[in-house]
Design an enzyme around this catalytic site. Structure first.
Site, PDB file in Angstrom:
ATOM      1  N   THR A 182     -23.410   9.499  -8.057  1.00 35.62           N
ATOM      2  CA  THR A 182     -24.526   8.669  -8.501  1.00 35.62           C
ATOM      3  C   THR A 182     -25.690   9.615  -8.773  1.00 35.62           C
ATOM      4  O   THR A 182     -26.184  10.264  -7.847  1.00 35.62           O
ATOM      5  CB  THR A 182     -24.933   7.656  -7.411  1.00 35.62           C
ATOM      6  N   LYS A 196     -24.988   1.193 -12.685  1.00 32.62           N
ATOM      7  CA  LYS A 196     -24.982   1.380 -11.221  1.00 32.62           C
ATOM      8  C   LYS A 196     -26.377   1.149 -10.628  1.00 32.62           C
ATOM      9  O   LYS A 196     -26.529   0.422  -9.643  1.00 32.62           O
ATOM     10  CB  LYS A 196     -24.498   2.809 -10.916  1.00 32.62           C
ATOM     11  N   LYS A 240     -31.929   6.184  -2.033  1.00 37.73           N
ATOM     12  CA  LYS A 240     -31.619   7.096  -3.146  1.00 37.73           C
ATOM     13  C   LYS A 240     -31.451   6.305  -4.443  1.00 37.73           C
ATOM     14  O   LYS A 240     -32.033   6.640  -5.474  1.00 37.73           O
ATOM     15  CB  LYS A 240     -30.327   7.875  -2.843  1.00 37.73           C
TER      16      LYS A 240
HETATM   17  P1  NAD Z   1     -21.200  13.809   0.714  1.00 34.35           P
HETATM   18  O1  NAD Z   1     -22.492  14.488   1.013  1.00 34.35           O
HETATM   19  O2  NAD Z   1     -20.304  13.406   1.836  1.00 34.35           O
HETATM   20  O3  NAD Z   1     -20.330  14.709  -0.312  1.00 34.35           O
HETATM   21  C1  NAD Z   1     -20.860  15.556  -1.284  1.00 34.35           C
HETATM   22  C2  NAD Z   1     -20.107  16.859  -1.212  1.00 34.35           C
HETATM   23  O4  NAD Z   1     -20.539  17.729  -2.261  1.00 34.35           O
HETATM   24  C3  NAD Z   1     -20.342  17.622   0.102  1.00 34.35           C
HETATM   25  O5  NAD Z   1     -19.108  17.799   0.777  1.00 34.35           O
HETATM   26  C4  NAD Z   1     -20.971  18.932  -0.339  1.00 34.35           C
HETATM   27  O6  NAD Z   1     -20.578  20.054   0.458  1.00 34.35           O
HETATM   28  C5  NAD Z   1     -20.473  19.045  -1.769  1.00 34.35           C
HETATM   29  N1  NAD Z   1     -21.281  19.942  -2.587  1.00 34.35           N
HETATM   30  C6  NAD Z   1     -22.626  20.059  -2.635  1.00 34.35           C
HETATM   31  N2  NAD Z   1     -22.981  21.004  -3.521  1.00 34.35           N
HETATM   32  C7  NAD Z   1     -21.843  21.506  -4.046  1.00 34.35           C
HETATM   33  C8  NAD Z   1     -21.541  22.507  -4.999  1.00 34.35           C
HETATM   34  N3  NAD Z   1     -22.526  23.182  -5.619  1.00 34.35           N
HETATM   35  N4  NAD Z   1     -20.243  22.746  -5.292  1.00 34.35           N
HETATM   36  C9  NAD Z   1     -19.255  22.064  -4.670  1.00 34.35           C
HETATM   37  N5  NAD Z   1     -19.476  21.113  -3.757  1.00 34.35           N
HETATM   38  C10 NAD Z   1     -20.744  20.842  -3.441  1.00 34.35           C
HETATM   39  O7  NAD Z   1     -21.596  12.538  -0.176  1.00 34.35           O
HETATM   40  P2  NAD Z   1     -20.657  11.266  -0.505  1.00 34.35           P
HETATM   41  O8  NAD Z   1     -20.990  10.174   0.444  1.00 34.35           O
HETATM   42  O9  NAD Z   1     -19.261  11.729  -0.682  1.00 34.35           O
HETATM   43  O10 NAD Z   1     -21.285  10.815  -1.906  1.00 34.35           O
HETATM   44  C11 NAD Z   1     -21.007  11.517  -3.109  1.00 34.35           C
HETATM   45  C12 NAD Z   1     -21.664  10.783  -4.261  1.00 34.35           C
HETATM   46  O11 NAD Z   1     -21.182   9.435  -4.302  1.00 34.35           O
HETATM   47  C13 NAD Z   1     -23.189  10.676  -4.142  1.00 34.35           C
HETATM   48  O12 NAD Z   1     -23.750  10.852  -5.427  1.00 34.35           O
HETATM   49  C14 NAD Z   1     -23.411   9.267  -3.611  1.00 34.35           C
HETATM   50  O13 NAD Z   1     -24.668   8.726  -3.997  1.00 34.35           O
HETATM   51  C15 NAD Z   1     -22.267   8.517  -4.273  1.00 34.35           C
HETATM   52  N6  NAD Z   1     -21.819   7.308  -3.548  1.00 34.35           N
HETATM   53  C16 NAD Z   1     -21.634   7.331  -2.203  1.00 34.35           C
HETATM   54  C17 NAD Z   1     -21.215   6.174  -1.552  1.00 34.35           C
HETATM   55  C18 NAD Z   1     -20.983   6.172  -0.060  1.00 34.35           C
HETATM   56  O14 NAD Z   1     -20.824   5.059   0.513  1.00 34.35           O
HETATM   57  N7  NAD Z   1     -20.934   7.314   0.610  1.00 34.35           N
HETATM   58  C19 NAD Z   1     -20.983   5.003  -2.284  1.00 34.35           C
HETATM   59  C20 NAD Z   1     -21.136   5.021  -3.670  1.00 34.35           C
HETATM   60  C21 NAD Z   1     -21.560   6.183  -4.290  1.00 34.35           C
END
Ligand code: NAD
Length: 292
Positions: free
Chosen positions: A87, A162, A237
């Site tokens: 997102t 979204k 966010k």
């Molecule tokens: P998260 O923080 O658990 O995962 C993100 C991952 O990206 C981390 O493991 C981090 O180490 C990695 N990362 C950061 N920088 C990086 C780089 N330069 N190269 C490679 N990896 C890198 O977050 P999440 O909960 O998995 O969410 C991911 C996305 O999905 C976000 O944009 C969030 O808004 C969206 N989202 C999350 C949810 C939820 O319920 N968690 C629901 C819908 C959407």
């Protein structure tokens, strides 16, 4: 398909695992060194992307997406498709779409709803933006990771859908919680309130499917001490992204603006961080009307 998967966090890891389980060849990379079941692990984003038919990213925000795209796009094979499921702001999605097009690659922005439970169960909903041919390449993968994919329009349209959806969600959750808090003070039983509203014109997903009052309606985080679920800081966010987009597009969104301010206060100045976004109910119920 040969798939590079970058960003194996709470969402990315189970999504990549579901693709591997379905028989795709997955090479994953995460800056924190996490991995996904059934996927090979690369030592960089570029290595995960090299030779892949599709590269999927699932990253925290638009700035990180832009920097990962700058590294990964030159490593991708001509004609391959970059699918971003994070997102992020609409502008970053469109900027990365331009970078991909200039390199002869396809691009789809495909944020999801359904949370970590949906990611694990393969029941996410994808809202996608991009060219029809690129969407068609990604669609079978959406089918594995999710239960529904809507092609919303050109690049950025998925992110637009979204944040509009989540702006409604943030606003209706606050409205539902403040109505429960008012009902309490009027001596109206919460169960009676639910029985009426859930079958009347005040009904919504927040009331009917995710009731913020404990022990009322279907099971929800309210029944589990407001453990997320969908954390208040993730709602903040998305509300901020909606207001950033509204500012850029000159759209008047007064309720979205108020919802963003209230969740900011809850998360940054009070005890909202780490709690479900429906914990707005105990917050409001404990308060008195501010002096005017
Ligand atoms: P998260 O923080 O658990 O995962 C993100 C991952 O990206 C981390 O493991 C981090 O180490 C990695 N990362 C950061 N920088 C990086 C780089 N330069 N190269 C490679 N990896 C890198 O977050 P999440 O909960 O998995 O969410 C991911 C996305 O999905 C976000 O944009 C969030 O808004 C969206 N989202 C999350 C949810 C939820 O319920 N968690 C629901 C819908 C959407």
């Amino acid at each position: 398909m040969k798939i590079g998967f970058i960003g194996l966090g709470n969402m990315g890891a189970p999504m990549a695992a579901n693709l591997a389980k379905a028989g795709h060849e997955i090479t994953g990379y995460d800056a924190a060194g996490t991995s996904a079941a059934g996927a090979a692990t690369a030592t960089s984003g570029a290595e995960a992307a090299a030779g892949a038919d599709v590269v999927i990213t699932m990253l925290p925000n638009g700035a990180i997406l832009r920097s990962v795209a700058a590294e990964v796009i030159p490593a991708m094979t001509q004609g391959a498709v970059l699918v971003d499921c994070s997102t992020v702001d609409v502008e970053s999605a469109r900027a990365v779409a331009d970078m991909a097009a200039k390199a002869g690659l396809g691009f789809v922005d495909a944020p999801v709803s359904g949370g970590t439970i949906g990611a694990e169960a393969g029941t996410l909903t994808f809202m996608a933006g991009g060219g029809a041919a690129d969407f068609d390449v990604a669609a079978p993968l959406f089918e594995i990771m999710g239960q529904k994919a809507v092609h919303c329009g050109d690049a950025g349209a998925g992110q637009a859908a979204k944040i509009c959806n989540n702006m409604i969600l943030g606003v209706t959750m606050i409205a539902t919680c403040e109505a429960f808090a008012l009902a309490d003070k009027l001596g109206l039983d919460r169960q009676k309130m639910f029985d009426v509203v859930s079958t009347s014109s005040g009904y919504s997903w927040s009331m009917n499917a995710y009731c913020p009052a404990p022990e009322i309606g279907p099971q929800s985080p309210a029944d589990n001490g407001y453990k997320p679920g969908f954390a208040a800081e993730l709602m903040l966010k998305d509300l901020r992204l909606s207001q950033q987009a509204a500012e850029g597009a000159d759209a008047d969104t007064p309720m979205g603006q108020l919802a963003a301010a209230l969740y900011a206060q809850f998360v940054e100045e009070e005890d909202g961080k780490g709690r479900d976004f429906s914990a707005m109910l105990p917050r409001l119920a404990a308060r008195s009307r501010p002096a005017t």
